[in-house]
Design an enzyme around this catalytic site. Structure first.
Site, PDB file in Angstrom:
ATOM      1  N   ASN A 119       0.805  -1.224   0.000  1.00 26.39           N
ATOM      2  CA  ASN A 119       0.000   0.000   0.000  1.00 26.39           C
ATOM      3  C   ASN A 119       0.838   1.275   0.000  1.00 26.39           C
ATOM      4  OD1 ASN A 119      -2.339  -1.432  -0.281  1.00 26.39           O
ATOM      5  ND2 ASN A 119      -2.912  -1.360   1.877  1.00 26.39           N
ATOM      6  N   CYS A 147     -10.806  -4.563  -3.917  1.00 23.77           N
ATOM      7  CA  CYS A 147     -11.508  -5.591  -3.168  1.00 23.77           C
ATOM      8  C   CYS A 147     -12.886  -5.095  -2.769  1.00 23.77           C
ATOM      9  CB  CYS A 147     -10.719  -5.960  -1.911  1.00 23.77           C
ATOM     10  SG  CYS A 147      -9.356  -7.085  -2.221  1.00 23.77           S
ATOM     11  N   ARG A 196     -16.856   2.106  -0.226  1.00 24.77           N
ATOM     12  CA  ARG A 196     -15.613   2.760  -0.634  1.00 24.77           C
ATOM     13  C   ARG A 196     -15.777   4.023  -1.494  1.00 24.77           C
ATOM     14  NH1 ARG A 196     -11.112  -1.811  -1.506  1.00 24.77           N
ATOM     15  NH2 ARG A 196      -9.868  -0.209  -0.529  1.00 24.77           N
ATOM     16  N   ASP A 222      -7.137  -4.362   7.949  1.00 27.52           N
ATOM     17  CA  ASP A 222      -6.496  -5.346   7.065  1.00 27.52           C
ATOM     18  C   ASP A 222      -5.991  -6.582   7.822  1.00 27.52           C
ATOM     19  OD1 ASP A 222      -7.020  -3.639   5.006  1.00 27.52           O
ATOM     20  OD2 ASP A 222      -4.963  -2.945   4.734  1.00 27.52           O
TER      21      ASP A 222
HETATM   22  C1  EPZ Z   1      -6.569   1.792   2.140  1.00 27.68           C
HETATM   23  O1  EPZ Z   1      -7.797   1.813   1.434  1.00 27.68           O
HETATM   24  C2  EPZ Z   1      -5.925   0.479   1.794  1.00 27.68           C
HETATM   25  N1  EPZ Z   1      -5.721   0.415   0.361  1.00 27.68           N
HETATM   26  C3  EPZ Z   1      -6.776  -0.674   2.284  1.00 27.68           C
HETATM   27  O2  EPZ Z   1      -6.042  -1.858   2.075  1.00 27.68           O
HETATM   28  C4  EPZ Z   1      -7.061  -0.521   3.756  1.00 27.68           C
HETATM   29  O3  EPZ Z   1      -7.988  -1.488   4.156  1.00 27.68           O
HETATM   30  C5  EPZ Z   1      -7.624   0.865   4.070  1.00 27.68           C
HETATM   31  O4  EPZ Z   1      -6.751   1.890   3.527  1.00 27.68           O
HETATM   32  C6  EPZ Z   1      -7.794   1.137   5.554  1.00 27.68           C
HETATM   33  O5  EPZ Z   1      -6.560   1.042   6.206  1.00 27.68           O
HETATM   34  C7  EPZ Z   1      -4.690   1.003  -0.206  1.00 27.68           C
HETATM   35  O6  EPZ Z   1      -3.849   1.599   0.441  1.00 27.68           O
HETATM   36  C8  EPZ Z   1      -4.560   0.871  -1.681  1.00 27.68           C
HETATM   37  P1  EPZ Z   1      -9.651   4.621   3.398  1.00 27.68           P
HETATM   38  P2  EPZ Z   1      -8.571   3.166   1.229  1.00 27.68           P
HETATM   39  O7  EPZ Z   1      -9.837   5.714   2.426  1.00 27.68           O
HETATM   40  O8  EPZ Z   1      -7.587   4.260   1.071  1.00 27.68           O
HETATM   41  C9  EPZ Z   1     -14.228   5.913   4.127  1.00 27.68           C
HETATM   42  C10 EPZ Z   1      -5.732  -4.143   1.574  1.00 27.68           C
HETATM   43  O9  EPZ Z   1      -6.248  -5.221   1.971  1.00 27.68           O
HETATM   44  N2  EPZ Z   1     -14.021   6.900   3.037  1.00 27.68           N
HETATM   45  O10 EPZ Z   1      -8.678   4.803   4.516  1.00 27.68           O
HETATM   46  O11 EPZ Z   1      -9.563   2.961   0.164  1.00 27.68           O
HETATM   47  C11 EPZ Z   1     -14.215   4.476   3.630  1.00 27.68           C
HETATM   48  O12 EPZ Z   1     -15.470   4.090   3.128  1.00 27.68           O
HETATM   49  C12 EPZ Z   1      -6.600  -2.926   1.338  1.00 27.68           C
HETATM   50  O13 EPZ Z   1      -4.529  -4.009   1.308  1.00 27.68           O
HETATM   51  C13 EPZ Z   1     -14.993   7.831   2.734  1.00 27.68           C
HETATM   52  O14 EPZ Z   1     -16.072   7.843   3.337  1.00 27.68           O
HETATM   53  O15 EPZ Z   1      -9.308   3.284   2.631  1.00 27.68           O
HETATM   54  C14 EPZ Z   1     -13.797   3.734   4.858  1.00 27.68           C
HETATM   55  O16 EPZ Z   1     -14.900   3.510   5.687  1.00 27.68           O
HETATM   56  C15 EPZ Z   1      -8.039  -3.192   1.264  1.00 27.68           C
HETATM   57  N3  EPZ Z   1     -14.742   8.749   1.744  1.00 27.68           N
HETATM   58  C16 EPZ Z   1     -12.845   4.697   5.575  1.00 27.68           C
HETATM   59  O17 EPZ Z   1     -13.135   5.974   5.013  1.00 27.68           O
HETATM   60  C17 EPZ Z   1     -13.573   8.799   1.062  1.00 27.68           C
HETATM   61  O18 EPZ Z   1     -13.415   9.661   0.196  1.00 27.68           O
HETATM   62  C18 EPZ Z   1     -11.371   4.407   5.398  1.00 27.68           C
HETATM   63  O19 EPZ Z   1     -11.062   4.251   4.016  1.00 27.68           O
HETATM   64  C19 EPZ Z   1     -12.572   7.843   1.376  1.00 27.68           C
HETATM   65  C20 EPZ Z   1     -12.831   6.910   2.365  1.00 27.68           C
END
Ligand code: EPZ
Length: 432
Positions: free
Chosen positions: A24, A118, A123, A306
């Site tokens: 990541n 995934c 998301r 994760d």
């Molecule tokens: C990152 O995803 C990782 N992916 C994920 O890893 C990981 O699970 C996640 O962070 C949480 O740690 C990458 O780095 C490529 P977030 P990301 O934005 O960035 C909400 C793995 O298994 N949200 O931190 O997509 C969202 O719905 C993967 O390696 C909004 O509401 O996660 C969630 O509830 C899967 N609006 C929370 O925030 C937005 O604009 C955290 O999501 C963005 C997110």
């Protein structure tokens, strides 16, 4: 051809395993690398599918990508001829959205197919778009593409409504080449945020406070060449820690930053496993059945979402009743049905899993629903009595480098076979 893993459980994992670079952070760093016209060298790159898809995507818009070896790549962004990316492949990886921030920062314009990745919840990317707009860009979603454009980017004060890893990195990418100063408040604090910030700073960016909830960025007009090595993958490391404990083994997990693993280490110690920390390694061992606990996933430094499926799998084998609350993604209990087919007793109510520990699992034919859940099911198969077959391992290959080879080196009985390789299955069953 689709592949599957076949396993015979019951062997305690023993020995040493070396952890790869963090997927990541590598995704953010590859996107950042195209922001300079000079050549950037990135080392300790994990050789996994998501990384290779992103490298192909930047090649597709004209960047020069030279693979020095499996873990080292040279990228030159001076040859980029397009700011629009619409490939099927890119929709399959979530981190395609980092190309929005990187291209917007450098060229003030980008169009990228909406991210997939995934299927672990809805998301949204509203916080990313809010950040771009705060910097003065337009940001629209049309026909499955995210389009963003600015005459010029101007630093701004941005307060994130939710703590988002993706939005924090994406805004950081765009803001580091904006005019003036940007402050991101309520920023995510994950180690990969720090890694991407360190990488950008090594290219001449001015980013302070990464790793805290307030990141301050002074825009610069150009970025330059650098050589950089990616930090170790804390989730791969955590998965091997769980595998060691679940199989009642004894494993030294090398090339890690123990501080990044604390949330997992603390829980393992709490339920009775032994964890020893060294400078850049941890040893995890256990010889008896572990105990129960409560877990709630939270942004870093809380317990990582994760690691939730792997830990839930371990708690399914532990004594007593545990509860696991998933507060980041609403759809991250999809492995529960599969694990139940192996004998686990888990009841999901909303975002809480109530886990009643069972003494053991029995082998079954199961399907990996996503990356981390897939890894958890493989570890379950290494514990289970008899043969387990896990299919849809393409998800696991998104983020675990040579998973079966690393497990085999620890003594696991596991093979990767084509899904229609009946003879291979028979041979494995006879030999195991
Ligand atoms: C990152 O995803 C990782 N992916 C994920 O890893 C990981 O699970 C996640 O962070 C949480 O740690 C990458 O780095 C490529 P977030 P990301 O934005 O960035 C909400 C793995 O298994 N949200 O931190 O997509 C969202 O719905 C993967 O390696 C909004 O509401 O996660 C969630 O509830 C899967 N609006 C929370 O925030 C937005 O604009 C955290 O999501 C963005 C997110």
């Amino acid at each position: 051809m689709e592949n599957q893993y076949i396993m015979k459980g019951g062997v305690p994992l023993k020995g040493e395993v070396t952890i790869s670079g963090m997927k990541n952070s590598a995704l953010g760093i590859i996107a950042a690398a195209i922001m300079t016209d000079e050549t950037v060298t990135i080392d300790n790159l994990p050789n996994v599918r998501d990384i290779n898809v992103l490298l192909d995507a930047i090649k597709g818009i004209g960047a020069t990508v030279v693979r020095v070896d499996d873990h080292k790549v040279r990228i030159n962004g001076s040859t980029i001829s397009d700011v629009a990316i619409d490939y099927d492949a890119i929709r399959r990886i979530r981190a395609s959205y980092y190309l929005l921030g990187a291209l917007l920062g450098k060229y003030k314009e980008a169009s990228v197919a909406l991210p997939g990745g995934c299927d672990i919840g809805s998301r949204p990317i509203d916080q990313h778009l809010k950040g771009f707009r705060a910097l003065g860009a337009t940001a629209t979603v049309e026909y499955g593409m995210v389009n963003t454009y600015a005459d010029e980017l101007t630093g701004s004060h941005i307060y994130l409504d939710v703590v988002s890893v993706g939005a924090t990195i994406n805004i950081m990418l765009a803001a580091c080449m904006a005019n003036g100063r940007t402050v991101i408040e309520n920023a995510a604090k994950e180690p990969h945020i720090v890694d991407v910030a360190n990488f950008l700073n090594s290219m001449g960016a001015s980013i302070k406070g990464a790793g805290t909830d307030k990141i301050r960025i002074n825009g610069v007009s150009r970025l330059h060449a650098t050589e950089y090595s990616i930090v170790p993958d804390m989730i791969e490391a955590g998965t091997f820690m769980i595998a060691a404990a679940a199989t009642k083994g004894d494993v030294i997990i090398k090339n890690v930053i123990p501080k990044h693993l604390e949330a997992t280490s603390v829980k393992l110690i709490e339920i009775g496993a032994k964890v020893e920390e060294f400078d850049d390694a941890v040893r995890v061992y256990s010889s008896s059945r572990l105990g129960h606990t409560q877990i709630k996933t939270l942004p870093y430094p809380g317990f990582p979402t994760d690691m939730q499926p792997q830990m839930s799998m371990l708690l399914s084998l532990s004594e007593g009743t545990s509860t696991v609350t998933e507060s980041i993604f609403e759809n991250r209990f999809k492995y529960v049905d599969e694990l139940s087919r192996m004998g686990a007793k888990i009841k999901v109510e909303g975002n809480v899993a109530i886990i009643e520990g069972v003494p053991g699992f029995t082998g079954a034919a199961i399907t990996a629903p996503d990356l981390r859940a897939g890894a958890a099911l493989v570890v379950a198969g290494l514990v289970a009595d008899g043969i387990t077959i896990v299919d849809s391992i393409k998800y696991i290959e998104r983020g675990y480098e040579a998973f079966e080879d690393k497990l085999k080196a620890l003594g696991a009985k596991i093979e990767k076979l084509a899904v229609d390789d009946e003879r291979g299955v028979q041979k494995f069953k006879m030999m195991a």
